[in-house]
Design an enzyme around this catalytic site. Structure first.
Site, short mmCIF file in Angstrom:
data_model
loop_
_atom_site.label_atom_id
_atom_site.label_comp_id
_atom_site.label_asym_id
_atom_site.label_seq_id
_atom_site.Cartn_x
_atom_site.Cartn_y
_atom_site.Cartn_z
N PRO A 17 52.63 -90.61 -7.14
CA PRO A 17 52.58 -91.91 -7.83
C PRO A 17 53.81 -92.22 -8.69
CG PRO A 17 51.10 -90.32 -8.86
CD PRO A 17 51.56 -89.71 -7.57
N ASN A 18 54.16 -93.48 -8.67
CA ASN A 18 55.26 -94.06 -9.47
C ASN A 18 56.66 -93.68 -8.97
OD1 ASN A 18 53.58 -95.45 -11.42
ND2 ASN A 18 53.03 -93.41 -12.15
N ARG A 25 62.57 -96.83 -13.06
CA ARG A 25 61.65 -96.17 -13.98
C ARG A 25 62.37 -95.09 -14.80
NH1 ARG A 25 57.91 -91.23 -11.96
NH2 ARG A 25 56.61 -91.09 -13.81
N TYR A 30 64.72 -89.72 -14.94
CA TYR A 30 64.64 -89.50 -13.48
C TYR A 30 65.92 -89.86 -12.73
CZ TYR A 30 59.76 -88.94 -14.69
OH TYR A 30 58.59 -88.49 -15.26
N ASN A 82 56.52 -83.82 -4.04
CA ASN A 82 56.58 -84.08 -5.47
C ASN A 82 55.27 -84.78 -5.81
OD1 ASN A 82 56.94 -84.91 -8.07
ND2 ASN A 82 59.02 -85.71 -7.78
N ALA A 85 52.64 -87.27 -11.28
CA ALA A 85 51.65 -87.00 -12.33
C ALA A 85 50.44 -86.23 -11.82
CB ALA A 85 51.21 -88.31 -12.98
N HIS A 88 49.74 -82.43 -12.55
CA HIS A 88 49.10 -81.91 -13.76
C HIS A 88 47.60 -82.19 -13.79
CE1 HIS A 88 53.34 -82.01 -14.60
NE2 HIS A 88 53.35 -83.34 -14.60
N ASP A 95 43.63 -78.64 -3.34
CA ASP A 95 42.68 -78.13 -2.34
C ASP A 95 43.04 -78.58 -0.93
OD1 ASP A 95 41.23 -76.84 -4.30
OD2 ASP A 95 39.55 -78.23 -4.29
N GLU A 106 57.27 -77.35 -3.98
CA GLU A 106 56.99 -78.35 -5.02
C GLU A 106 58.32 -78.75 -5.67
OE1 GLU A 106 54.37 -76.74 -8.02
OE2 GLU A 106 54.82 -78.34 -9.44
N HIS A 108 60.32 -81.38 -8.44
CA HIS A 108 60.30 -82.36 -9.53
C HIS A 108 61.73 -82.73 -9.87
CE1 HIS A 108 56.06 -81.69 -10.17
NE2 HIS A 108 56.31 -80.40 -10.08
N LEU A 109 61.95 -84.00 -10.10
CA LEU A 109 63.29 -84.43 -10.50
C LEU A 109 63.64 -83.89 -11.89
CD1 LEU A 109 62.42 -87.89 -9.21
CD2 LEU A 109 64.54 -86.81 -8.48
N SER A 110 62.69 -84.01 -12.80
CA SER A 110 62.91 -83.55 -14.17
C SER A 110 62.43 -82.11 -14.31
CB SER A 110 62.15 -84.45 -15.15
OG SER A 110 60.75 -84.34 -14.94
N ARG A 115 59.54 -80.59 -21.06
CA ARG A 115 59.02 -81.89 -21.50
C ARG A 115 57.70 -81.71 -22.27
NH1 ARG A 115 59.16 -86.01 -16.70
NH2 ARG A 115 58.76 -87.41 -18.46
N ARG A 119 52.77 -81.55 -19.28
CA ARG A 119 53.47 -81.44 -17.99
C ARG A 119 53.73 -80.00 -17.60
NH1 ARG A 119 54.95 -86.80 -16.88
NH2 ARG A 119 55.29 -87.92 -18.81
C1 DQA Z 1 57.80 -85.67 -11.95
C2 DQA Z 1 57.32 -85.07 -13.27
C3 DQA Z 1 55.90 -85.50 -13.59
O1 DQA Z 1 55.47 -84.93 -14.81
C4 DQA Z 1 55.81 -87.00 -13.69
O2 DQA Z 1 54.49 -87.40 -13.91
C5 DQA Z 1 56.41 -87.70 -12.53
C6 DQA Z 1 57.62 -87.17 -11.91
C7 DQA Z 1 59.28 -85.38 -11.66
O3 DQA Z 1 59.69 -85.55 -10.53
O4 DQA Z 1 60.02 -84.99 -12.58
O5 DQA Z 1 55.95 -88.77 -12.14
O6 DQA Z 1 57.04 -85.08 -10.89
#
Ligand code: DQA
Length: 150
Positions: A17-18, A25, A30, A82, A85, A88, A95, A106, A108-110, A115, A119
């Site tokens: 998501p997002n 964003r 990011y 990725n 959110a 978490h 599952d 897995e 993650h950009l950040s 953080r 997270r």
């Molecule tokens: C994220 C880190 C997550 O905590 C966050 O909710 C995201 C992006 C990242 O790519 O850094 O939406 O997965």
């Protein structure tokens, strides 16, 4: 890359998501690249390798779960995800990955460990082959390189 050295041939890239809002964003966290930029770049890295990439983004947990379940019959060998959110929060997505038994990385950009404390819990990391967190869009490239060669 020589196509005969390629390991995983059908790789699914899942964005949670997002992540459709990347570029707009919170760019201070990011970065400025869009999801389209990331996907285009990954596609370029597979040129002439025989690797087929499939991309999927959704803001809906159920759609992400359905896409993971589809890999039971679509020939996917490897998943780069990725979960955003849902990293978490989503035992259900965790599952689904356990059910299909495919290796996954897995991404993650950040750096989720530098953080907010909420997270720092991932429902995915202990069952992932590996985690890449904090290297921005480069993390996807490194994950893809691993999937294609290891
Ligand atoms: C994220 C880190 C997550 O905590 C966050 O909710 C995201 C992006 C990242 O790519 O850094 O939406 O997965």
């Amino acid at each position: 890359m020589d196509s005969k050295n390629v390991k995983a041939r059908n790789i699914l890239i899942i964005h949670g998501p997002n992540l459709n809002l990347l570029g707009v964003r919170e760019p201070e966290i990011y970065g400025g690249v869009t999801l389209q930029d990331i996907n285009r770049n990954l596609s370029r890295l597979t040129e002439n390798t025989g690797v087929k990439l499939d991309f999927f983004q959704s803001n809906a947990e159920s759609a992400l779960i359905d896409r993971v379940q589809q890999t039971m019959s679509d020939g996917t060998d490897f998943i780069i995800i990725n979960p955003a959110a849902y990293t978490h929060t989503s035992i259900a997505l965790r599952d689904a990955l356990a059910a299909v038994k495919l290796p996954f990385i897995e991404v993650h950009l950040s750096n989720i460990y530098s953080r907010e404390s909420f997270r720092q819990k991932s429902y995915f990391s202990d069952s992932a082959i590996g985690i890449i967190s904090g290297l921005g869009a480069k993390g996807y490239e490194l994950a893809l390189e691993y999937a294609m060669t290891s």
